[in-house]
Every structure is written in C-alpha cells, then in structure tokens.
Design a protein around this motif. Structure first.
Motif, short mmCIF file in Angstrom:
data_model
loop_
_atom_site.label_atom_id
_atom_site.label_comp_id
_atom_site.label_asym_id
_atom_site.label_seq_id
_atom_site.Cartn_x
_atom_site.Cartn_y
_atom_site.Cartn_z
N GLY A 147 -0.91 1.32 5.51
CA GLY A 147 0.15 2.05 6.19
C GLY A 147 -0.24 3.46 6.58
N ASN A 148 0.59 4.06 7.41
CA ASN A 148 0.38 5.46 7.78
C ASN A 148 0.83 6.35 6.61
OD1 ASN A 148 3.22 5.61 7.91
ND2 ASN A 148 3.26 5.47 10.15
N ALA A 149 0.87 7.64 6.80
CA ALA A 149 1.21 8.57 5.71
C ALA A 149 2.60 8.27 5.13
CB ALA A 149 1.15 10.01 6.22
N ALA A 150 3.49 7.72 5.94
CA ALA A 150 4.84 7.39 5.47
C ALA A 150 4.92 5.98 4.88
CB ALA A 150 5.83 7.51 6.63
N GLY A 151 3.80 5.24 4.90
CA GLY A 151 3.79 3.88 4.35
C GLY A 151 4.26 2.82 5.32
N MET A 152 4.38 3.18 6.59
CA MET A 152 4.82 2.23 7.61
C MET A 152 3.60 1.64 8.34
SD MET A 152 8.01 1.90 7.52
CE MET A 152 9.27 2.65 6.52
N PRO A 153 3.76 0.44 8.92
CA PRO A 153 2.63 -0.18 9.61
C PRO A 153 2.32 0.53 10.93
CG PRO A 153 4.61 -1.50 9.89
CD PRO A 153 4.95 -0.39 8.92
N THR A 156 10.51 -3.24 4.83
CA THR A 156 9.30 -2.69 5.42
C THR A 156 9.10 -1.27 4.94
OG1 THR A 156 9.68 -4.00 7.42
CG2 THR A 156 8.06 -2.23 7.58
N GLY A 157 7.93 -1.01 4.35
CA GLY A 157 7.60 0.33 3.88
C GLY A 157 6.77 0.27 2.62
N ASP A 158 6.23 1.42 2.22
CA ASP A 158 5.39 1.52 1.03
C ASP A 158 4.21 0.56 1.13
OD1 ASP A 158 4.69 2.76 -1.34
OD2 ASP A 158 5.90 1.43 -2.59
#
Length: 143
Positions: A49-55, A87-89
């Motif tokens: 993921g990106n810095a926010a944990g999103m794809p 979705t996340g992390d």
C-alpha cells in the motif's frame, strides 16, 4: 435490467490506527433470515500500500474487476452473498456468507479464471448468527 444493490461505506481504523474503508451490504435480510447461509468466507488480498495503506491505482483497478466478477458470479447463482468489503492497512477483504464451501470454491474459480494468478487467501468459518456482519455494522456505526 440489472438490480442495484444497497450498500453503505464508512471509514474506520485498524488496530494500528490506519484508515480502513468499510463497505457493507444493507439488503441481506432475505439471505440471513433463510438460515441457509451459515458459513462466512473471507477472501484476503494483501498488497503493497501507499503511505495511507491504500492500494495504488493499477492494483485498485484489478481489485474492482475482481469484485465485479465475484458479484456477477453470485448474482447468477446465489449460493453466496457478498456482505462486506474492507480496504486499507495494506489489504482488501471481501466477506461472503455461503450455503456450501465446496460450491463457493467452484464458483470463485470460475469467476476468477480470466485473471492472472491473484495474491489471495481464503478463510472459512461457521457463523450461523452472522456475528461478523453485526460487528461490521456496529464498528461502522450503521444500524
């Protein structure tokens, strides 16, 4: 004419405090009250993921295509119902309730056959009272 499903989306946090977008299905009562959909299935896709944990965008695009394929497979043959998407992390989880793990496995193999090998894992558990679904709604403050 395709029937639109009734969904809600709400942000929540992971145990580590990262954002997770929870999308849940509202129109599940006919499945839940039937008493037949007793097995919860979680399909998990871990990603970088990106810095926010999103794809990233390419990964998100493939995930949406996979989700569409899964929804279409079970719309035609309702042996399972998708009830939630997290979705996340650094991961996406699709949550289903199904009548049969064996038939569910056959249907997802058919639905995902057009895709290259996907980095997914599958977990199943008996959940006849739909406890996970209730927890998702409570955690997202949806009633």
């Amino acid at each position: 004419m395709s029937e639109e499903l009734d969904w809600w989306t709400s942000p929540t946090e992971s145990e580590s405090g990262r954002l997770i977008m929870v999308t849940g299905r509202k129109d599940v009562e006919k499945f839940r009250s039937s008493g037949k959909y007793k097995i919860r299935v979680e399909i998990t896709w871990k990603y970088e993921g990106n810095a926010a944990g999103m794809p990233d965008e390419p990964t998100a695009t493939v995930m949406e295509a996979v989700q569409d394929a899964l929804e279409n497979a079970f719309k035609k043959d309702p042996v399972a119902v998708m009830t939630g998407v997290y979705t996340g992390d650094d991961e996406r989880n699709w949550v289903f309730y199904t009548l049969s793990v064996h038939i569910f496995g056959k249907k997802i193999n058919e639905a995902l056959a057009p895709f290259d090998l996907l980095p997914i894992s599958i977990y199943t558990e008996n959940d006849p009272d739909w406890c996970e679904y209730d927890e998702m709604r409570t955690a997202s403050e949806i009633n």
